[in-house]
Design an enzyme around this catalytic site. Structure first.
Site, mmCIF file in Angstrom:
data_model
loop_
_atom_site.group_PDB
_atom_site.id
_atom_site.type_symbol
_atom_site.label_atom_id
_atom_site.label_comp_id
_atom_site.label_asym_id
_atom_site.label_seq_id
_atom_site.Cartn_x
_atom_site.Cartn_y
_atom_site.Cartn_z
ATOM 1 N N ARG A 17 -78.173 -29.460 -43.796
ATOM 2 C CA ARG A 17 -78.667 -28.179 -44.286
ATOM 3 C C ARG A 17 -77.894 -26.973 -43.752
ATOM 4 O O ARG A 17 -77.529 -26.074 -44.515
ATOM 5 C CB ARG A 17 -80.151 -27.985 -43.882
ATOM 6 C CG ARG A 17 -81.137 -28.606 -44.800
ATOM 7 C CD ARG A 17 -82.321 -29.094 -44.014
ATOM 8 N NE ARG A 17 -81.866 -30.172 -43.155
ATOM 9 C CZ ARG A 17 -81.752 -31.443 -43.582
ATOM 10 N NH1 ARG A 17 -82.123 -31.756 -44.787
ATOM 11 N NH2 ARG A 17 -81.289 -32.384 -42.779
ATOM 12 N N THR A 18 -77.678 -26.935 -42.457
ATOM 13 C CA THR A 18 -77.107 -25.715 -41.883
ATOM 14 C C THR A 18 -75.697 -25.493 -42.411
ATOM 15 O O THR A 18 -75.366 -24.410 -42.903
ATOM 16 C CB THR A 18 -77.111 -25.798 -40.345
ATOM 17 O OG1 THR A 18 -78.427 -26.157 -39.923
ATOM 18 C CG2 THR A 18 -76.722 -24.480 -39.723
ATOM 19 N N LYS A 46 -57.295 -34.699 -29.782
ATOM 20 C CA LYS A 46 -56.120 -34.806 -28.893
ATOM 21 C C LYS A 46 -56.380 -34.146 -27.542
ATOM 22 O O LYS A 46 -55.475 -34.048 -26.719
ATOM 23 C CB LYS A 46 -54.912 -34.124 -29.549
ATOM 24 C CG LYS A 46 -54.532 -34.671 -30.908
ATOM 25 C CD LYS A 46 -53.408 -33.818 -31.506
ATOM 26 C CE LYS A 46 -53.369 -33.921 -33.007
ATOM 27 N NZ LYS A 46 -52.568 -32.849 -33.607
ATOM 28 N N ARG A 78 -71.506 -25.223 -34.689
ATOM 29 C CA ARG A 78 -72.515 -26.105 -34.074
ATOM 30 C C ARG A 78 -71.791 -26.990 -33.077
ATOM 31 O O ARG A 78 -70.744 -27.569 -33.391
ATOM 32 C CB ARG A 78 -73.230 -26.966 -35.115
ATOM 33 C CG ARG A 78 -74.132 -28.012 -34.472
ATOM 34 C CD ARG A 78 -74.992 -28.751 -35.461
ATOM 35 N NE ARG A 78 -76.035 -27.892 -35.987
ATOM 36 C CZ ARG A 78 -76.999 -28.323 -36.818
ATOM 37 N NH1 ARG A 78 -77.011 -29.594 -37.204
ATOM 38 N NH2 ARG A 78 -77.917 -27.497 -37.259
ATOM 39 N N HIS A 85 -81.264 -22.356 -32.059
ATOM 40 C CA HIS A 85 -80.788 -22.471 -33.445
ATOM 41 C C HIS A 85 -81.271 -21.215 -34.171
ATOM 42 O O HIS A 85 -82.183 -21.248 -34.989
ATOM 43 C CB HIS A 85 -81.384 -23.733 -34.068
ATOM 44 C CG HIS A 85 -80.756 -24.164 -35.363
ATOM 45 N ND1 HIS A 85 -79.907 -23.371 -36.104
ATOM 46 C CD2 HIS A 85 -80.876 -25.332 -36.049
ATOM 47 C CE1 HIS A 85 -79.534 -24.043 -37.194
ATOM 48 N NE2 HIS A 85 -80.109 -25.226 -37.179
HETATM 49 N N1 CP Z 1 -82.388 -27.741 -39.862
HETATM 50 C C1 CP Z 1 -81.159 -28.211 -39.528
HETATM 51 O O1 CP Z 1 -80.515 -27.755 -38.588
HETATM 52 O O2 CP Z 1 -80.737 -29.237 -40.320
HETATM 53 P P1 CP Z 1 -79.289 -29.897 -40.230
HETATM 54 O O3 CP Z 1 -79.206 -30.607 -38.898
HETATM 55 O O4 CP Z 1 -79.221 -30.837 -41.389
HETATM 56 O O5 CP Z 1 -78.280 -28.805 -40.306
#
Ligand code: CP
Length: 302
Positions: A51-52, A80, A101, A129
Site C-alpha cells: 500500500r505505502t 555491494k 522505508r 509511520h
Molecule cells: N499500511 C502499510 O504500511 O501497508 P504496506 O506495508 O503494504 O505498505
C-alpha cells in the site's frame, strides 16, 4: 510545509496536519491533475510494502510526475555494501523528494540529516509511520465527521506497531480516550504512553477485545508482526489471540468503524469485509489522496 521532511508525526503541527487533510479532500474530488510537471520523486523501499509504496507512486503518477526507486535492495548497490548515507546523498542528486522505508528505527531521521532534498518516512522499523497516520486521521474524520472526543480502541501488536505509535501520538491532539487491547508482552511502549499522560488524557489497558467492542467509535485492528519477534515461540503463542468476526459486531455503536493499516493475516475474518463497519479498504484508498496532498505541499505546488 514546503521543503519540510516528515519523519515523526509531531514534525508537523496539528494545524499542518489538518491542512494536509483538507487538501486531500480536494484530491479525492480531483485525483487526476497534471501539476507535478518535471518533478522526480524517489521511492526507496528497503523493506516490503504494497500500500505505502504503490499509493505513493499512484499519487505521483496521477499528478503527472515521475517516479524512480527500488522495492528490493538486492538489485541496488546496497548489496555491494553501500552505506545509507551514500545512497541518500546520491539519490538526492536524482530527485526532488525521497520517500523511504527502512527496517532500522531512526534511519529516516538520519536520512533527513544527510539528504539535500526533503525525506518522507514511509516506516522506520517499529518506530513510526507518519503518512499512515495522516490517512488514518483522514479516514477517522471521514467516518465520524470529527476527530474530537472519540473513543478509539487499538487491538493487537501495540509494542511493535509503528502505525499505532504514530496514530496514538497524533490523536493526543483531540481529547481521545484510548482503549489499548494487547497481550501483556505487546503493550504500548511507555514512551508512547507518555504522550497520552502529558495531555492528561485517559487510557485503559485490556487483554480481551470483547471488553471494548461496545464502547468504541473506531476499532483499529493490527497484525501481530511476525517479522519483529526475535523469539518465534513467543509469536506462535500470541498470533491468534485477536480474531474479529462478524458475529461479534451485533452490539457495537451505530457510528463504529473498523480500521486496519493492512496487510491483515487473520485478525479480521473475511466475513467482516461486507459488514457496514468495515472501512479498511476505503482507508487504503484514502492513502492516495492524502499522499497527493503531502507531496504537493512539500514540493510547494498548489
Ligand atoms: N499500511 C502499510 O504500511 O501497508 P504496506 O506495508 O503494504 O505498505
Amino acid at each position: 510545509m514546503k521543503g519540510k521532511s516528515l519523519i515523526s508525526i509531531n514534525d508537523y503541527s496539528k494545524e499542518e496536519q489538518i491542512a494536509i487533510l483538507d487538501l486531500a479532500v480536494h484530491f479525492e474530488s480531483n485525483p487526476v491533475q497534471n501539476i507535478l510537471g518535471s518533478h522526480v520523486i524517489s521511492t526507496l523501499f528497503f523493506e516490503p510494502s504494497t500500500r505505502t509504496r504503490l499509493s505513493f507512486e499512484s499519487a505521483v503518477n496521477r499528478l503527472g510526475g515521475n517516479v524512480i526507486g527500488f522495492s528490493d535492495t538486492s538489485s541496488t548497490s546496497v548489496k555491494k555494501g553501500e552505506s545509507l548515507k551514500d545512497t541518500i546523498l546520491t539519490v538526492s542528486n536524482y530527485s526532488d523528494l525521497i520517500i523511504m522505508r527502512n527496517p532500522v528505527e531512526g534511519s529516516a531521521r538520519f536520512a533527513s540529516e544527510v539528504a539535500t532534498v526533503p525525506i518522507i518516512n514511509a516506516g522506520d522499523g517499529a518506530n513510526q509511520h507518519p503518512t499512515q497516520t495522516l490517512l488514518d486521521l483522514y479516514t477517522i474524520r471521514q467516518t465520524q465527521k470529527t476527530l474530537d472526543n472519540l473513543d478509539v480502541a487499538f487491538v493487537g501488536d501495540l509494542k511493535y506497531g509503528r502505525t499505532v505509535h504514530s496514530l496514538v501520538i497524533a490523536l493526543c491532539n483531540y481529547n481521545t480516550t484510548f482503549h489499548l487491547v494487547s497481550p501483556v508482552e505487546l503493550k504500548l511502549p511507555s514512551a508512547v504512553k507518555m504522550h497520552i499522560k502529558n495531555k492528561n488524557l485517559k487510557y485503559h489497558q485490556y487483554t480481551d477485545m470483547n471488553d471494548v467492542l461496545k464502547k468504541t467509535d473506531i476499532l483499529y485492528m493490527t497484525r501481530i508482526q511476525k517479522e519483529r519477534f526475535s523469539d518465534q515461540l513467543e509469536y506462535e503463542r500470541v498470533k491468534n489471540l485477536y480474531i474479529l468476526k462478524k458475529k461479534m459486531l451485533h452490539e457495537v455503536k451505530d457510528n463504529m468503524k473498523i480500521l486496519h493499516p493492512l496487510p491483515r493475516v487473520n485478525e479480521i475474518d473475511i466475513d467482516v469485509d461486507d459488514a457496514p463497519q468495515a472501512h479498511y479498504f476505503q482507508q487504503a484508498l484514502n492513502g492516495v489522496y492524502v499522499r497527493q496532498a503531502l507531496i504537493t505541499s512539500i514540493l510547494g505546488i498548489k
